[in-house]
Design a protein around this motif. Structure first.
Motif, mmCIF file in Angstrom:
data_model
loop_
_atom_site.group_PDB
_atom_site.id
_atom_site.type_symbol
_atom_site.label_atom_id
_atom_site.label_comp_id
_atom_site.label_asym_id
_atom_site.label_seq_id
_atom_site.Cartn_x
_atom_site.Cartn_y
_atom_site.Cartn_z
ATOM 1 N N ALA A 32 0.818 -1.208 0.000
ATOM 2 C CA ALA A 32 0.000 0.000 0.000
ATOM 3 C C ALA A 32 0.851 1.257 0.000
ATOM 4 N N SER A 33 2.080 1.171 0.494
ATOM 5 C CA SER A 33 2.974 2.327 0.547
ATOM 6 C C SER A 33 3.518 2.703 -0.822
ATOM 7 N N GLY A 34 3.292 1.825 -1.826
ATOM 8 C CA GLY A 34 3.826 2.062 -3.158
ATOM 9 C C GLY A 34 5.085 1.259 -3.437
ATOM 10 N N ALA A 35 5.607 0.577 -2.427
ATOM 11 C CA ALA A 35 6.818 -0.223 -2.597
ATOM 12 C C ALA A 35 6.475 -1.597 -3.162
ATOM 13 N N THR A 36 7.500 -2.285 -3.669
ATOM 14 C CA THR A 36 7.339 -3.635 -4.209
ATOM 15 C C THR A 36 8.471 -4.523 -3.720
ATOM 16 N N LEU A 37 8.128 -5.739 -3.314
ATOM 17 C CA LEU A 37 9.113 -6.732 -2.897
ATOM 18 C C LEU A 37 9.095 -7.890 -3.888
ATOM 19 N N LYS A 38 10.267 -8.481 -4.124
ATOM 20 C CA LYS A 38 10.377 -9.592 -5.069
ATOM 21 C C LYS A 38 10.952 -10.818 -4.370
ATOM 22 N N ALA A 39 10.518 -11.999 -4.840
ATOM 23 C CA ALA A 39 11.007 -13.236 -4.230
ATOM 24 C C ALA A 39 10.833 -14.406 -5.193
ATOM 25 N N ARG A 40 11.671 -15.421 -5.040
ATOM 26 C CA ARG A 40 11.573 -16.632 -5.858
ATOM 27 C C ARG A 40 10.383 -17.480 -5.416
ATOM 28 N N THR A 41 10.094 -17.489 -4.122
ATOM 29 C CA THR A 41 8.905 -18.176 -3.612
ATOM 30 C C THR A 41 8.219 -17.277 -2.593
ATOM 31 N N VAL A 42 6.929 -17.511 -2.409
ATOM 32 C CA VAL A 42 6.136 -16.692 -1.481
ATOM 33 C C VAL A 42 5.257 -17.609 -0.637
ATOM 34 N N ILE A 43 5.138 -17.286 0.646
ATOM 35 C CA ILE A 43 4.167 -17.958 1.514
ATOM 36 C C ILE A 43 3.168 -16.908 1.981
ATOM 37 N N LEU A 44 1.902 -17.144 1.684
ATOM 38 C CA LEU A 44 0.833 -16.230 2.078
ATOM 39 C C LEU A 44 0.277 -16.675 3.424
ATOM 40 N N ALA A 45 0.417 -15.835 4.429
ATOM 41 C CA ALA A 45 -0.056 -16.156 5.779
ATOM 42 C C ALA A 45 -0.726 -14.927 6.376
ATOM 43 N N THR A 46 -1.654 -14.351 5.625
ATOM 44 C CA THR A 46 -2.278 -13.078 6.004
ATOM 45 C C THR A 46 -3.407 -13.223 7.009
ATOM 46 N N GLY A 47 -3.748 -14.458 7.400
ATOM 47 C CA GLY A 47 -4.681 -14.655 8.495
ATOM 48 C C GLY A 47 -6.106 -14.236 8.203
ATOM 49 N N ALA A 48 -6.816 -13.905 9.276
ATOM 50 C CA ALA A 48 -8.230 -13.561 9.170
ATOM 51 C C ALA A 48 -8.549 -12.422 10.128
ATOM 52 N N ARG A 49 -9.750 -11.901 10.009
ATOM 53 C CA ARG A 49 -10.193 -10.800 10.877
ATOM 54 C C ARG A 49 -11.637 -11.067 11.302
ATOM 55 N N TRP A 50 -12.115 -10.271 12.238
ATOM 56 C CA TRP A 50 -13.489 -10.449 12.709
ATOM 57 C C TRP A 50 -14.463 -10.278 11.561
ATOM 58 N N ARG A 51 -15.408 -11.197 11.460
ATOM 59 C CA ARG A 51 -16.441 -11.125 10.434
ATOM 60 C C ARG A 51 -17.481 -10.071 10.825
ATOM 61 N N GLU A 52 -17.931 -9.307 9.853
ATOM 62 C CA GLU A 52 -18.936 -8.281 10.107
ATOM 63 C C GLU A 52 -20.343 -8.818 9.846
#
Length: 527
Positions: A305-325
């Motif tokens: 969101a800051s406008g930056a970009t990160l690069k990687a050969r592999t990625v693990i997505l572990a962004t979790g969850a939040r309270w359901r509305e």
């Protein structure tokens, strides 16, 4: 005020005080002032570098006290008795005002010292809030570093008139120079970024300059932490980018089912996770929100969101969850103004008031039981035709005289007067009849939803929005893995998330090895 064991522990901590400090109390004739007087006297007897004086400046809240470094303008103030979750904040304030080093990165400390301006913070907290100490401790540290930053921590339950006048219905709530500054958990770095708007742009430039990682973990909860540790132990270049390190665990009060740890609290567990990760050569990039994922050649790119970009050969997505509305009119409009999601944090602000809990699972019933101890009346609404909580919780709930339970109840609207909540509408799903409940607070407890909006159209998601993974944690996108509450793996538990994080990391490492071999073979054949 303090028992012998606590005095002994505190005395050992106070041996680290190097500068003389004064405890300046502002008291009245209330019982709470008497308790505060006793607490401060106890503390003063534990170190010859601490002096207790009663000093009541005009206009200062009563009861309150200031911890002041003698002969300087360095000090922090508490309006109330900082026990419960805030006792650690009190101990840290004593040590830091007394000269003990502050545990912040040197560039953060330098940045705080360079701030130009006068900042007067008022932090409204409750002693049962597990999120509040982080904000209190962060601001107190900033004020010790830069005395032009003044901080007073206010127990909302003790200063109810102020809370009602400012219509505060969620903690922590922070005011800066008389204006609302923020609500919810914040770190020193987050607060600093809000005070210095140019900091985000400078940080984005630093992030863009980073070389590609072998493995980039997106998310700093239990799954992300486990993934990072397992990757770092393999000796590969590892990075973690997270919106807040600790994730959903930071909002968890008690953890009693993590094997080998009989009892701990969410913030303490999250701090241990981060400490463990930092023991390895892992590049932690905190306070960054991922907004997009794409593949470019042999690399994956994660946009922030800051406008930056990160690069990687592999990625693990572990962004979790939040309270359901609940997703009904009035919910978002009155969030933090009567609509809340943490009964432990915000419950004390509704003392003697009428509240409702939406949700009849374990979390909803537990919330109703907790709130029954402070609220005048609690109404629990369950969409289904029966409560889903464990029977022992249901039995306890139904034994409470100030609790009403309605099943087959569909919440249709949360009403308010334009400033705060004043009621709730629901429909009886059996008869179709509409009902209105007059109340002051609504606590939503209907489960979690995965943080995957930014991934739609990028990889396969379930109908519930969870990332679909195979037995190895592999997603539909080669080289991209996922773990934890964000995935289709059943049972959203901390211990399961850590195991899944470790598994995804091992799978990513295996992918890197095999992919490197395949690339080398292809290059040899081509030659």
């Amino acid at each position: 005020m303090l028992d012998a064991s606590l005095k002994s522990q505190l005395q050992s901590y106070l041996e680290r005080v190097t500068f003389p400090i004064e405890l300046r109390a502002s008291l009245d004739d209330s019982a709470k002032a008497g308790e505060l007087h006793g607490l401060l006297q106890d503390i003063a007897t534990l170190s010859d570098k601490i002096t207790y004086v009663e000093n009541a400046p005009e206009g200062q809240r009563k009861p309150s006290f200031t911890i002041q470094r003698a002969g300087t303008d360095i000090g922090v103030q508490f309006a109330g008795i900082p026990m419960g979750h805030e006792f650690t904040s009190l101990v840290l304030a004593l040590l830091q005002v007394g000269g003990h080093p502050i545990k912040l990165e040197q560039d953060v400390i330098d940045h705080v010292r360079e701030l130009d301006g006068d900042y007067r913070f008022e932090v409204y907290i409750s002693l049962s809030c597990q999120n509040c100490p982080d904000v209190v401790q962060a601001l107190n540290a900033l004020s010790v570093i830069n005395p032009r930053i003044q901080v007073v921590t206010i127990d909302g339950a003790l200063f109810q008139d102020e809370v009602e006048k400012r219509e505060i219905q969620s903690v922590p709530t922070v005011y800066l120079n008389g204006e609302l500054f923020g609500q919810g958990r914040s770190s020193a770095e987050e607060i600093l970024a809000k005070l210095d708007t140019g900091a985000a742009e400078r940080e984005a430039e630093k992030i863009n300059a980073r070389a590609p990682y072998d493995l980039l973990v997106v998310g700093g909860g239990p799954a992300g932490a486990a993934a990072a540790i397992y990757a770092a132990r393999k000796g590969i270049r590892t990075g973690v980018v997270a919106e807040r390190f600790g994730g959903q665990v930071l909002d968890t009060l008690a953890i009693e089912n993590f094997i080998s740890v009989p009892h701990t609290e969410g913030p303490k567990f999250a701090a241990a996770l981060e400490q463990h990760v930092r023991e390895y050569d892992v590049d932690i990039i905190n306070l960054q929100t991922a907004t997009a994922l794409k593949t470019a050649g042999n690399l994956h790119e994660v946009s922030l969101a800051s406008g930056a970009t990160l690069k990687a050969r592999t990625v693990i997505l572990a962004t979790g969850a939040r309270w359901r509305e609940v997703n009904v009119p009035g919910e978002r409009e009155y969030r933090n103004h009567g609509v809340a999601y943490c009964p432990h944090c915000d419950g004390p602000l509704f003392k003697g008031k009428r509240v409702s809990v939406i949700g009849g699972g374990n979390s909803g019933v537990e919330a109703a039981i907790d709130l029954a101890g402070v609220a005048s009346e609690v109404t629990l609404l369950e969409f289904g035709d029966a409560l889903r909580a464990d029977q022992v919780l249901q039995d306890k709930l139904r034994s409470l005289p100030n609790v009403k339970v309605f099943v087959s109840a569909q919440t249709t609207e949360i009403t308010g007067d334009g400033k705060k909540v004043n009621g709730l509408d629901y429909k009886d799903r059996v008869t179709g009849e509409q009902h209105h409940i007059e109340l002051e607070g609504v606590f939503v407890q209907i489960g979690l939803m995965p943080n995957t909006e930014w991934l739609k159209g990028t990889l396969d998601l379930s109908r519930h929005g969870e990332i679909e993974v195979d037995a190895r944690g592999q997603t539909s996108l080669p080289g991209v893995f996922a773990a934890g509450d964000v995935t289709t793996v059943p049972y959203k538990q901390i211990i399961i998330a850590t195991g899944e994080g470790a598994k995804a990391s091992l799978s990513a490492f295996d992918y890197l090895i095999r992919h490197s071999v395949e690339t080398a073979v292809e290059e040899t054949v081509a030659a």
